[in-house]
Design an enzyme around this catalytic site. Structure first.
Site, PDB file in Angstrom:
ATOM      1  N   CYS B 122       1.159  -1.146  -0.059  1.00 10.39           N
ATOM      2  CA  CYS B 122       0.255   0.140  -0.249  1.00 10.39           C
ATOM      3  C   CYS B 122       0.485   1.087  -0.031  1.00 10.39           C
ATOM      4  O   CYS B 122       0.440   2.545   0.322  1.00 10.39           O
ATOM      5  CB  CYS B 122      -1.275   0.340   1.452  1.00 10.39           C
ATOM      6  N   HIS B 268      -3.211   6.955   2.158  1.00  8.67           N
ATOM      7  CA  HIS B 268      -3.663   5.582   1.784  1.00  8.67           C
ATOM      8  C   HIS B 268      -5.178   5.331   1.901  1.00  8.67           C
ATOM      9  O   HIS B 268      -5.294   5.327   3.832  1.00  8.67           O
ATOM     10  CB  HIS B 268      -2.934   4.718   1.874  1.00  8.67           C
ATOM     11  N   ASN B 299     -10.425  -0.487  -0.368  1.00 14.30           N
ATOM     12  CA  ASN B 299      -8.576  -0.929   0.174  1.00 14.30           C
ATOM     13  C   ASN B 299      -8.353  -1.094  -1.196  1.00 14.30           C
ATOM     14  O   ASN B 299      -8.275  -1.737  -1.808  1.00 14.30           O
ATOM     15  CB  ASN B 299      -8.329  -0.900   0.856  1.00 14.30           C
TER      16      ASN B 299
END
EC number: 2.3.1.180
Lengths: 82, 343
Positions: B122, B268, B299
């Site tokens: 990520c 993020h 996500n």
């Protein structure tokens, strides 16, 4: 100087009040964070980190899951505070 | 000793354009609830996620990347032939050799641009952006295309109630090019390999060829489960909120930007609860626009920051020239934070 049990409960009550919006008088030794105080697993992490700062204690992730009630957390802090 | 002529780069670098691609299929929480014992309310309260996009067979890692990149290149006002390097960050492209970046570079019509993949979970967008800035300033490429792309639906255990709702698919891309003024700040980045177990793939690929399938996880029907991404929720939450807030602050300090100077915060998109707690811990002023793309995107790992950036600009919540703090963090554990001027 190390905090007393009374001071720890009062401190936890303020922390839980700020994070979960629960009235301070509802935070008692026998109350479960999850079932009684609307503190879910992620809010519990916030409570723990705030308690670490306030009481100068380290509470590792592995120990967090054992802190079911305000009493559990109070005893843990009493035994581990610097 | 012969004298080697050095390369000639630009004084500074900036993000010139951004583009995103979200798969056509929108998946609401009701679909997730077909396989787990949970509720829409529980999912929303723990993650802030209402819907996510899942890719079809045709929406491959390459196809989504090409769509997002085409938009980013057009937004930058350059042509594909001008791109000197293509950097792709992904953990969900299942053919490791060759790198998917080469196919993307070819199909976009670049002139044999350098192309390679990176694996930084990520934090992949921030890692790619840092490499791109280095290439532009050092002179090995005038324009660099940085792509974050994931099909995390392929790596989701739909029977795991802690993660089944979390992940989405998509691609985000930016073009990084030369600038006379600094528009990408110093990167604060790093890794904490001692925490590698907190976010990980359940089973390594080579377990599947060993022959002894007894160690492989099974689903409720008794079939072998495809590997999935799993995490220790509380440990990740603590690290993400409290440790990453420090890293974000360091990135602001390194760029000489005070919270009052900041226009936009694009963390993020891991979990709405993480975003909200980070904002609180960082004490960001009210005027700072915070990216909350996770509500309708889930996500998307390396794709989440450029996707959120594109949406903020497209909806007018942020504008070109705004100063934005971006921070990626995830499996590794790895992290990267920097301050940028939005394209």
């Amino acid at each position: 100087m190390a905090a007393t049990q009374e001071e720890i409960v009062a401190g936890l009550a303020e922390i839980v009040n700020e994070i979960a919006g629960i009235p301070v008088e509802d935070v008692q030794l026998d109350k479960s964070f999850t079932d009684d105080l609307d503190v879910d697993s992620l809010s519990m992490v916030e409570v723990v980190v705030a308690a670490e700062e306030r009481f100068d204690v380290k509470i590792p992730d592995d120990d967090v899951k054992n802190l079911k009630t305000v009493g559990d957390a109070t005893t843990y802090i009493l035994e581990h505070q610097a | 000793m012969s004298k080697i002529k050095p390369s000639q780069g630009a004084p500074y670098a900036r993000i010139m354009g951004v583009g995103g691609y979200r798969p056509t299929r929108v998946v609401p929480n009701e679909v997730i609830l077909e396989k787990i014992d949970s509720s829409d309310e529980w999912i929303r309260s723990r993650s802030g996620i209402a819907t996510r996009h899942w890719a079809s067979d045709e929406e491959t890692v390459a196809a989504m990347s090409i769509e997002a990149s085409g938009k980013a290149i057009a937004d930058a006002g350059i042509s594909a032939e001008q791109i000197g390097a293509v950097v792709v960050s992904t953990v969900s492209h299942f053919k490791q050799t060759p790198a998917i970046a080469t196919e993307i570079a070819d199909k976009l019509g670049t002139a044999k641009a350098a192309a390679f993949d990176i694996s930084a979970g990520c934090a992949g967008f921030g890692y790619g952006l840092t490499l791109a800035k280095g290439m532009v300033v050092e002179g090995s490429a005038e324009y660099v295309l940085v792509i974050g792309v994931e099909r995390l639906s392929d790596l989701t255990d739909l029977e795991d109630r802690a993660t089944a709702f979390l992940f989405g698919d998509g691609a985000g891309a930016v073009v990084v090019g030369p600038s006379q003024e600094p528009h990408i700040g110093p990167t604060v980045w790093g890794s904490e390999g001692d925490k590698s177990e907190t976010i990980k793939q359940t089973v390594p690929w080579d377990e599947f060829r060993v022959g002894d399938v007894s160690k492989l996880p099974l689903d409720s029907k008794g079939d072998i489960k495809f590997p999935a991404i799993t995490q220790e929720g509380q440990a990740v939450f603590r690290w993400a909120v409290f440790e990453m807030a420090k890293v974000a602050q360091q990135a602001l300090d390194a760029a000489g930007i005070s919270p009052d100077d900041l226009d936009v915060f694009i963390p993020h998109q891991a979990n709405m609860r993480i975003i909200d707690s980070m904002v609180k811990t960082l004490k960001l002023p009210e005027h700072v626009t915070v990216a909350r793309d996770i509500e309708t995107t889930g996500n998307t790992s390396a794709a989440s920051i450029p996707l959120a950036m594109e949406r903020l600009l497209a909806t007018g919540k942020a504008k070109s020239g705004d100063t934005a703090l971006v921070i990626g963090f995830g499996a590794g554990l790895v992290y990267a934070a920097t301050v940028v001027t939005l394209p």
